[in-house]
Design a protein around this motif. Structure first.
Motif, short mmCIF file in Angstrom:
data_model
loop_
_atom_site.label_atom_id
_atom_site.label_comp_id
_atom_site.label_asym_id
_atom_site.label_seq_id
_atom_site.Cartn_x
_atom_site.Cartn_y
_atom_site.Cartn_z
N GLY A 187 2.38 63.55 8.69
CA GLY A 187 1.19 62.21 8.42
C GLY A 187 1.33 61.39 10.47
O GLY A 187 2.02 62.42 10.71
N THR A 188 0.19 61.47 10.55
CA THR A 188 0.26 60.51 12.46
C THR A 188 -0.38 59.60 12.13
O THR A 188 -0.71 58.74 11.24
CB THR A 188 -0.33 61.62 12.90
OG1 THR A 188 -0.36 62.85 13.18
CG2 THR A 188 -0.31 61.29 14.50
N GLU A 189 0.42 58.92 13.06
CA GLU A 189 0.55 57.46 12.53
C GLU A 189 0.76 56.33 13.74
O GLU A 189 1.81 57.45 14.08
CB GLU A 189 1.23 56.42 11.27
CG GLU A 189 2.66 56.70 11.36
CD GLU A 189 2.86 56.50 9.53
OE1 GLU A 189 2.43 56.79 8.41
OE2 GLU A 189 3.70 56.28 9.69
N GLU A 190 0.47 55.05 14.08
CA GLU A 190 0.90 54.23 14.81
C GLU A 190 2.16 53.52 14.38
O GLU A 190 2.54 52.84 13.12
CB GLU A 190 0.13 53.42 15.68
CG GLU A 190 -0.08 53.21 17.10
CD GLU A 190 -1.01 52.56 17.69
OE1 GLU A 190 -1.34 51.56 17.98
OE2 GLU A 190 -1.70 53.67 18.18
N VAL A 191 3.50 53.42 14.95
CA VAL A 191 4.41 53.44 14.63
C VAL A 191 4.88 52.05 15.43
O VAL A 191 5.02 52.84 16.74
CB VAL A 191 5.47 53.57 13.85
CG1 VAL A 191 7.46 53.24 13.79
CG2 VAL A 191 5.27 54.77 12.87
N GLU A 233 2.49 56.26 19.07
CA GLU A 233 2.41 57.14 18.01
C GLU A 233 3.19 58.08 17.78
O GLU A 233 4.18 58.50 18.57
CB GLU A 233 0.81 58.51 19.13
CG GLU A 233 0.46 58.72 18.23
CD GLU A 233 -0.73 59.28 18.99
OE1 GLU A 233 -0.72 59.81 19.96
OE2 GLU A 233 -1.46 59.89 18.31
#
Ligand code: IPM
Ligand code: MG
Length: 357
Positions: free
Chosen positions: A148-152, A156
């Motif tokens: 997955g690619t997500e904002e934490v 990014e």
């Protein structure tokens, strides 16, 4: 007369150039053994993206499933490099492997005597002999795990997961031990058990499976050490058993050692006789359509197909012998050309092999 349906995926770049020659060679050898191959050409990779906007159309999967085996050229090229991950040509390869359940990838790396000088390693290392088989797990691990690619916290972030269960490790371990029984009876299992949980499970499971093959000598190496040992003393390896990502990397290294990646074939198989066969090298888009690519890896992939999927070992030996004869006679494509030999193009090389059958 026997008849077999063979799905053919030329793919991208030099794929169509070299697969054409392999199909001719198979047809010829088929005549000799009273066998008809019904080749069904289907699209995958960039070729399929251009035609249908999808690297792996359902029709391709269906045609492959209803065939006895698949002969694949190569996929990918700069034209499709900017597409998002799930739409790239490489997805087709991973998708096919997954959809067809091809969990075992066998990649032999062998130095041909007449091509010894092509190896980048010193003579004294090569003279000890290089003849190894990478057995790579092909449909599990980090290439198939959660991603997955997500904002934490506003940053990014991307992740991929290395995950194996005992059953997945067992079945690929059996493939490796069975291969070793037909070879020099040595398995080196490669992992990163000093760091990764998935590797610790891998090692424990391989040790369990090894008990069923008392004649096979088993050792374990960490992947970083293996990368080093492959160039230091490749003769120590017979069968290298490893996971998807390490196998991807180490099989490229092993093929480079031979100096003639244009000669190396591979098979992706499962328990039954079905399999997909392709050269180890990629699509080489820079030389596509120029009639200079080396068709021998593709032709030798066809030989593997005959042997493993169609139980036609004699026909496979014929093709391998024909290739050796042509090399011994001094013919070379540009990638393996050295002074004093005769340079030929793709079609000419195919024709020379054909004449020896
Ligand atoms: C290979 C290739 C593929 C892989 C890519 C193109 C997805 O590198 O067959 O080794 O990583 O499996
Ligand atoms: Mg690779």
């Amino acid at each position: 007369m026997k008849e077999f349906k063979i799905a053919v995926i030329p793919g991208d770049g030099i794929g169509p150039d070299i697969i054409r020659e392999a199909v001719k060679v198979m047809t010829k050898v088929g005549e000799k053994y009273d066998t008809k191959f019904n080749f069904v050409e289907v699209k995958a990779g960039g070729d399929a993206i251009d035609a249908y906007g999808n690297p792996l159309p359902q029709e391709t999967i269906d045609e492959c499933k209803s065939s006895e085996a698949v002969l694949l050229g190569a996929v990918g090229g700069p034209k499709w490099d900017n597409l998002e991950g799930s739409k790239r040509p490489e997805r087709a390869l991973l998708g096919l492997r997954g959809a067809l359940g091809l969990y075992a990838n066998l990649r032999p790396a062998k130095v041909y005597n007449v091509l010894k000088s092509a190896s980048p390693l010193k003579d004294e290392i090569i003279d000890e002999g290089v003849d190894l088989l990478v057995v790579r797990e092909l449909i599990g691990g980090i290439y198939f795990g959660d991603r997955g690619t997500e904002e934490v916290n506003g940053v990014e972030t991307a992740y991929d997961t290395e995950k194996y269960n005992v059953d997945e490790v067992k079945r690929i371990a059996h493939s490796a031990f069975k291969s070793a029984m037909k070879r020099r009876k040595k398995v080196t299992s490669v992992d990163k058990a000093n760091v990764l949980d998935a590797s610790r499970l891998w090692r424990k499971t391989v040790n369990e499976v090894a008990k069923e093959y008392p004649e096979v000598e088993l050792n374990h190496l960490y992947v970083d050490n293996t990368a080093m040992q492959l160039v230091r003393k490749p003769s120590q390896f017979d069968v290298i058993l490893t996971n998807n990502i390490f196998g991807d990397i180490l099989s490229d290294e092993a093929s480079m050692i031979t100096g003639s990646i244009g000669m190396l074939a591979s098979s992706s198989i499962r328990e039954d006789s079905f399999g997909m066969y392709e050269p180890i090298h990629g699509s080489a888009p820079d030389i596509a359509g120029m009639d200079i690519a080396n068709p021998l890896a593709q032709i030798l992939s066809a030989a593997m197909l005959l042997e493993y999927s169609l139980n036609m070992s004699e026909a496979a030996r014929d093709i391998e012998a024909a290739v050796e004869k042509v090399l011994n006679a001094g013919y070379r494509t540009a990638d393996i050309y050295v002074e004093g030999t005769e340079k030929v193009g793709t079609t000419e090389m195919g024709k020379l092999v054909l004449e020896q059958i």
